[in-house]
Design an enzyme around this catalytic site. Structure first.
Site, PDB file in Angstrom:
ATOM      1  N   GLU A 106       0.821  -1.202   0.000  1.00  0.00           N
ATOM      2  CA  GLU A 106       0.000   0.000   0.000  1.00  0.00           C
ATOM      3  C   GLU A 106       0.853   1.249   0.000  1.00  0.00           C
ATOM      4  O   GLU A 106       1.997   1.251   0.457  1.00  0.00           O
ATOM      5  CB  GLU A 106      -0.899   0.019   1.231  1.00  0.00           C
ATOM      6  N   CYS A 119       3.480   8.324   1.090  1.00  0.00           N
ATOM      7  CA  CYS A 119       4.168   7.362   1.931  1.00  0.00           C
ATOM      8  C   CYS A 119       4.222   6.054   1.145  1.00  0.00           C
ATOM      9  O   CYS A 119       3.188   5.517   0.748  1.00  0.00           O
ATOM     10  CB  CYS A 119       3.360   7.192   3.202  1.00  0.00           C
ATOM     11  N   CYS A 126       7.491  -7.146   6.247  1.00  0.00           N
ATOM     12  CA  CYS A 126       8.696  -6.589   6.862  1.00  0.00           C
ATOM     13  C   CYS A 126       9.322  -7.655   7.744  1.00  0.00           C
ATOM     14  O   CYS A 126       8.613  -8.450   8.361  1.00  0.00           O
ATOM     15  CB  CYS A 126       8.344  -5.362   7.713  1.00  0.00           C
ATOM     16  N   CYS A 130       8.954  -5.814  14.736  1.00  0.00           N
ATOM     17  CA  CYS A 130       8.559  -4.951  15.858  1.00  0.00           C
ATOM     18  C   CYS A 130       7.161  -5.368  16.326  1.00  0.00           C
ATOM     19  O   CYS A 130       6.233  -5.444  15.524  1.00  0.00           O
ATOM     20  CB  CYS A 130       8.568  -3.477  15.452  1.00  0.00           C
ATOM     21  N   CYS A 133       3.822  -3.293  15.568  1.00  0.00           N
ATOM     22  CA  CYS A 133       3.538  -2.894  14.193  1.00  0.00           C
ATOM     23  C   CYS A 133       2.904  -4.060  13.441  1.00  0.00           C
ATOM     24  O   CYS A 133       3.444  -5.162  13.420  1.00  0.00           O
ATOM     25  CB  CYS A 133       4.841  -2.476  13.510  1.00  0.00           C
ATOM     26  N   GLY A 181       7.589  -2.190   5.260  1.00  0.00           N
ATOM     27  CA  GLY A 181       8.962  -2.619   5.006  1.00  0.00           C
ATOM     28  C   GLY A 181      10.034  -1.757   5.640  1.00  0.00           C
ATOM     29  O   GLY A 181       9.786  -0.653   6.103  1.00  0.00           O
ATOM     30  N   SER A 238      13.480   5.103  13.928  1.00  0.00           N
ATOM     31  CA  SER A 238      12.401   4.616  14.796  1.00  0.00           C
ATOM     32  C   SER A 238      13.021   4.119  16.093  1.00  0.00           C
ATOM     33  O   SER A 238      13.484   2.991  16.172  1.00  0.00           O
ATOM     34  CB  SER A 238      11.649   3.488  14.089  1.00  0.00           C
ATOM     35  N   HIS A 240      11.745   4.556  19.703  1.00  0.00           N
ATOM     36  CA  HIS A 240      10.676   3.974  20.534  1.00  0.00           C
ATOM     37  C   HIS A 240      11.061   3.641  21.975  1.00  0.00           C
ATOM     38  O   HIS A 240      10.189   3.308  22.783  1.00  0.00           O
ATOM     39  CB  HIS A 240      10.048   2.735  19.878  1.00  0.00           C
ATOM     40  N   ASN A 314      -0.961   3.509  17.309  1.00  0.00           N
ATOM     41  CA  ASN A 314      -2.172   3.049  16.636  1.00  0.00           C
ATOM     42  C   ASN A 314      -2.295   1.571  16.957  1.00  0.00           C
ATOM     43  O   ASN A 314      -1.488   0.779  16.482  1.00  0.00           O
ATOM     44  CB  ASN A 314      -2.050   3.243  15.124  1.00  0.00           C
ATOM     45  N   CYS A 357       0.097   4.841  10.938  1.00  0.00           N
ATOM     46  CA  CYS A 357       1.312   4.062  11.178  1.00  0.00           C
ATOM     47  C   CYS A 357       1.083   2.665  11.722  1.00  0.00           C
ATOM     48  O   CYS A 357       0.523   2.482  12.797  1.00  0.00           O
ATOM     49  CB  CYS A 357       2.201   4.778  12.179  1.00  0.00           C
TER      50      CYS A 357
END
Ligand code: SAH
Length: 392
Positions: A106, A119, A126, A130, A133, A181, A238, A240, A314, A357
């Site tokens: 996408e 984006c 991926c 994580c 995600c 990815g 990233s 976190h 999210n 995200c």
């Protein structure tokens, strides 16, 4: 929650058909010559491709007899739109693409008053695992080819130019590698994509380096390569978590390249470009949003050329984690700012179409192909997508 292994080597699948966007200019000229056409036709084809023209009938500068052959040989349709979903009055549009082998990816186009950002995805799935995600939890299907990545940006540029997004015809100004990815785990193809994005029209999309953001979990050798190659794109890391103990869990590649190593590679990149890098930090309730972690992050970044972009988590299906409540978010921001670290909170464009995200988990069944989770990553930019705000 299942703990997935880190996967760097993408499974090999049948290669997508040859495409002009995978070739160097010399290779494209040679390919055209092999088809019995003068080499300059490669440049004509490139001009059409980057302008979003795929219909041979519109390529009036090519001899009618050669148009179909040249298009079939060098501009095969690699990305078939399965569906578009719109939000924000049409100004956010997510497209689900099917690739030649049925894999799904996408991209999300977001139009703002002064810019339009797409984006894009660099891999189907991926391998970075994580746990918060959806894409990371789906595993790695395969690397995208350069043409498959570039095609997402070209389609977005064409949608803007053709006035498909409310607000009249416009220009694509920004690209962020924040779709599915890990871009730096598919370095060679992403590198080629950067060339295509940055090369002036008509041989590329002619974007400004700082308007292109590469977001990474922290593949240190690849960040260093990007630095050596003199690319002045915007870097987003990233992070976190400010401490290795928690980051080992949230971003498993941390067990290979820890917080200090990642930040030091990002610092070197920033020294080269002279611009801030962005730290992405998804705020997860009671996991990484404590005041002591804000202070730790503040101390870590205070003297660095960095900017923090906080993303309220999210939630993804099946996850026990949730976004931090507002008071915790505010406290986190206040502590970072008190430490002197520029900080923004991302707004959530497209969350109602699962375009935010790490949110998308559209399992689609496409003609005989087993369903592949297509978590779309998101993209949102906020008040400032930190990734771009101060640079864009
Ligand atoms: N692999 C790259 C780019 C992909 S995702 C990377 O990790 O940077 C873009 C951003 O969305 C990353 O910062 C990622 O950590 C974040 N993200 C992933 N899942 C999320 C979720 N559920 N909520 C908020 N942000 C998320």
């Amino acid at each position: 929650m299942t703990v997935l292994p880190l996967v760097f080597d993408a499974p090999r699948r049948t290669k997508p058909p040859r495409h002009l966007a995978d070739l160097t200019r010399e290779e494209a000229r040679a390919a055209v010559t092999e088809l019995g056409q003068p080499a300059f036709r490669a440049d004509q084809l490139a001009r059409h491709y980057f302008a979003g023209v795929t219909d041979p009938a519109l390529m009036t500068d090519l001899p009618a007899a050669a148009r179909d052959d040249l298009t079939a040989a060098l501009l095969p349709g690699l990305l078939t739109p399965v569906r578009h979903q719109s939000a924000d009055g049409g100004r956010t549009r997510k497209t689900l693409w099917r690739l030649h082998d049925g894999a799904l990816v996408e991209s999300v186009l977001m139009r703002y008053p002064e810019r339009a950002t797409v984006c894009i995805s660099s891999q189907a799935g991926c391998g970075m695992a994580c746990p918060f995600c959806a894409t990371g939890q789906s595993g790695l299907t395969r690397n995208l080819s350069a043409a498959e990545i570039i095609g997402q940006a070209v389609a977005a540029a064409a949608a803007m130019a053709n006035g498909e997004i409310p607000g009249g015809p416009g220009r694509l100004s920004n690209v962020v590698f924040m779709g599915m990815g890990e871009p730096l785990a598919n370095y060679a193809r992403v590198r080629k994509t950067l060339d295509a994005l940055l090369t002036p029209a008509p041989h590329g999309l002619g974007l400004a380096q700082r308007s292109v953001t590469v977001s990474t979990v922290g593949v240190v050798p690849a960040i260093r390569k990007l630095t050596e190659e003199g690319l002045n794109v915007t870097l987003a890391v990233s992070l976190h978590a400010p401490d290795d103990e928690l980051r080992d869990t949230l971003v498993p590649i941390n067990t290979r390249f820890n917080v200090e190593e990642v930040l030091s590679a990002a610092d070197d990149f920033a020294r080269r470009t002279g611009r801030r890098y962005s730290i992405e930090y998804a705020l997860i309730r009671d996991v990484n949003d404590q005041p002591f972690r804000a202070d730790l992050l503040g101390r870590l970044l205070a003297k660095r050329l960095a900017h923090v972009n906080l993303i309220p988590l999210n939630p993804t299906p099946g996850s026990k984690w949730d976004a931090s409540p507002l008071p915790a978010q505010r406290e986190f921001v206040a502590r970072l700012r008190a430490a002197g670290v520029p900080t923004t909170v991302r707004d959530t464009r497209g969350s109602d179409i699962d375009g935010a995200c790490g949110q998308l988990a559209a399992a689609d069944q496409v003609e005989g192909v087993p369903s592949i989770a297509v978590p779309v990553p998101g993209i949102e930019e906020g008040v400032a997508l930190g990734a771009e705000s101060d640079q864009g």
